[in-house]
Design a protein around this motif. Sequence first.
Motif, PDB file in Angstrom:
ATOM      1  N   ASP A 104       0.834  -1.212   0.000  1.00  0.00           N
ATOM      2  CA  ASP A 104       0.000   0.000   0.000  1.00  0.00           C
ATOM      3  C   ASP A 104       0.858   1.247   0.000  1.00  0.00           C
ATOM      4  OD1 ASP A 104      -2.527  -1.485   2.038  1.00  0.00           O
ATOM      5  OD2 ASP A 104      -2.535  -1.041  -0.112  1.00  0.00           O
TER       6      ASP A 104
ATOM      7  N   PRO B  77      -7.784   5.144   3.650  1.00  0.00           N
ATOM      8  CA  PRO B  77      -7.768   4.625   2.277  1.00  0.00           C
ATOM      9  C   PRO B  77      -9.117   4.902   1.605  1.00  0.00           C
ATOM     10  CG  PRO B  77      -6.878   3.019   3.809  1.00  0.00           C
ATOM     11  CD  PRO B  77      -7.489   4.117   4.632  1.00  0.00           C
ATOM     12  N   PRO B  78      -9.230   5.036   0.281  1.00  0.00           N
ATOM     13  CA  PRO B  78      -8.118   4.936  -0.669  1.00  0.00           C
ATOM     14  C   PRO B  78      -7.305   6.232  -0.814  1.00  0.00           C
ATOM     15  CG  PRO B  78     -10.179   5.218  -1.850  1.00  0.00           C
ATOM     16  CD  PRO B  78     -10.539   5.146  -0.394  1.00  0.00           C
ATOM     17  N   HIS B  80      -5.655   7.834   1.302  1.00  0.00           N
ATOM     18  CA  HIS B  80      -4.428   7.748   2.086  1.00  0.00           C
ATOM     19  C   HIS B  80      -3.255   7.283   1.231  1.00  0.00           C
ATOM     20  CE1 HIS B  80      -1.535   5.489   4.660  1.00  0.00           C
ATOM     21  NE2 HIS B  80      -1.656   6.543   5.422  1.00  0.00           N
ATOM     22  N   LYS B  81      -3.527   6.311   0.363  1.00  0.00           N
ATOM     23  CA  LYS B  81      -2.454   5.729  -0.443  1.00  0.00           C
ATOM     24  C   LYS B  81      -1.795   6.781  -1.324  1.00  0.00           C
ATOM     25  CE  LYS B  81      -1.267   1.946  -3.512  1.00  0.00           C
ATOM     26  NZ  LYS B  81      -1.545   0.545  -3.848  1.00  0.00           N
ATOM     27  N   ASP B  82      -2.611   7.667  -1.892  1.00  0.00           N
ATOM     28  CA  ASP B  82      -2.080   8.677  -2.809  1.00  0.00           C
ATOM     29  C   ASP B  82      -1.258   9.734  -2.068  1.00  0.00           C
ATOM     30  OD1 ASP B  82      -5.262   8.323  -4.308  1.00  0.00           O
ATOM     31  OD2 ASP B  82      -3.384   7.466  -5.044  1.00  0.00           O
ATOM     32  N   ARG B  84       0.170   9.240   0.787  1.00  0.00           N
ATOM     33  CA  ARG B  84       1.331   8.525   1.309  1.00  0.00           C
ATOM     34  C   ARG B  84       2.397   8.366   0.228  1.00  0.00           C
ATOM     35  NH1 ARG B  84       2.347   6.187   6.612  1.00  0.00           N
ATOM     36  NH2 ARG B  84       4.507   5.584   6.329  1.00  0.00           N
ATOM     37  N   HIS B 327      -1.587   0.436   7.348  1.00  0.00           N
ATOM     38  CA  HIS B 327      -1.491   1.621   6.488  1.00  0.00           C
ATOM     39  C   HIS B 327      -0.857   2.828   7.160  1.00  0.00           C
ATOM     40  CE1 HIS B 327      -4.901  -0.955   5.474  1.00  0.00           C
ATOM     41  NE2 HIS B 327      -4.640  -0.681   4.230  1.00  0.00           N
TER      42      HIS B 327
END
Lengths: 104, 385
Positions: A104, B77-78, B80-82, B84, B327
């Motif tokens: 992730d 998420p989702p 968060h992923k971007d 991060r 995460h």
Amino acid sequence: MAKITFITTDNKNITVEGTSGSVMQLAVDNSVPGIDGDCGGVCSCATCHVHVAPEHVEKTGTASEIEEDMLDLNDYSNEYSRLCCQLEISDKLDGLVLQVAESD
Amino acid sequence: MKKSALPDPFEEARVNKGYGEMDDQNDPVTMILGLKDVRKCAHNWKTFQSGAEPGRIVIPSEVNIRDTRQIPFEVDPPEHKDFRALVDPWFKRPLEADYSATLTQQINDIVDEMLTKDSIEVVEGFSLRLQSRALTLLLNIPYEESETWISWGTHVFRSEGEALDGDKANILYDYIDEKITKAIENPGDDLYSMLLAATVNGKKLTREEVKGVMILTFAGGRDTVINAITNSIAYLAEHPESLNRLLNEPEITGRAVEELIRYFSPLTQMGRVVTEDTQVCEHAIKEDSRISLCWASANRDAKVFENPNDVVLDRKINPHVAFGFSHHNCLGATHARQIMNILLKTLAKKVKSIDIIDYKENIEELGEFNRKVGYNSLTVKFNGR
């Protein structure tokens, strides 16, 4: 001397050689993308997650309980998952193929 | 060995019930105490939410002192992923040779200075200064700026008492606003400028989003790093044989870092907001209440760690969660690890022993638990090799 091939998440093959230490350290020392080894190999993170090629599982053995506890809660793990910090390099690993896992 | 010990106040509750309870500004928290349960809850981001009202997942809650969402810490998420993916490469810079060399120089300088003194108060005189100077590298800004941060003292959100203080917090918020304005006028190679130039999913970061990352960077790595450094100094003072061991067996330094961070767990816990009625440890938890992931308790779980209340300097398998799990693991972990690695090596090389002269422990009051988290003051003398 064991020759180990990493297949990166963008499908490049990186073959490296090592004689001792962990497979994770070998990957980090050779800048294999996707293997960060943040915790230095004590099983505290999962940034050395790999999938062992099915035909090579007998080379590596299966995950320990502590490893499995980490991998169980990883969205990209499967039955071939290992944390490569727990793989010690030896002649037994010669020819090993490892797919670097998504993260992730 | 009493002064450096950090007792586990959670053991009985962890073994008997698996959870604890505390109030926090009338927004109670069910504390999740066992390692496996903490991991499961950390992983289950849909039921245990980070992206709640800004400040609500922090304990003590920061709802009343800030409106800014900390990014990516308070994003689920989702998205968060971007976010991060944007910040991760920057926060991996501590692994670079130049960064590491400069950090090594900083740490050498401050240890050398300590060796010239008859006594030093560690929290403000050593740990805060080291933390602040190292932060100039993380932000990639001039070293001199660290003097401002040192002048704020150890508490960014509190006055001398325990209550959160909005006026105190505004010093940091106003400072960050000012720096963002300057970076807009005069972009450089610093973190503010990188964020201002960045896009996530094709959209430029807003000023408020930039501020959210910066508040996280300043606040998230302050008390935690200071506690980790100070507690480790106290440990080494009472275990001079460990200094010798680190000198003679430098290959165990990385494991020693992980073990000290597990044992001292500089961040006790982090909250989540519950999005649906659920159960943990057979305990009902209601929607819109809070749980906490109690890292400090999980890190003493005897089901996982042999001799959990001992520092085992070369502990080989150490699945601690001091930097979080899943995460939202700690963005600053690489920086923190580098500081600790270099500090242990430097102390082992230069310091023969450390004498504790005086100390005052810092105890967190957490409902049914009281946890020593570090020191309000620790006065020591460094003896050179």
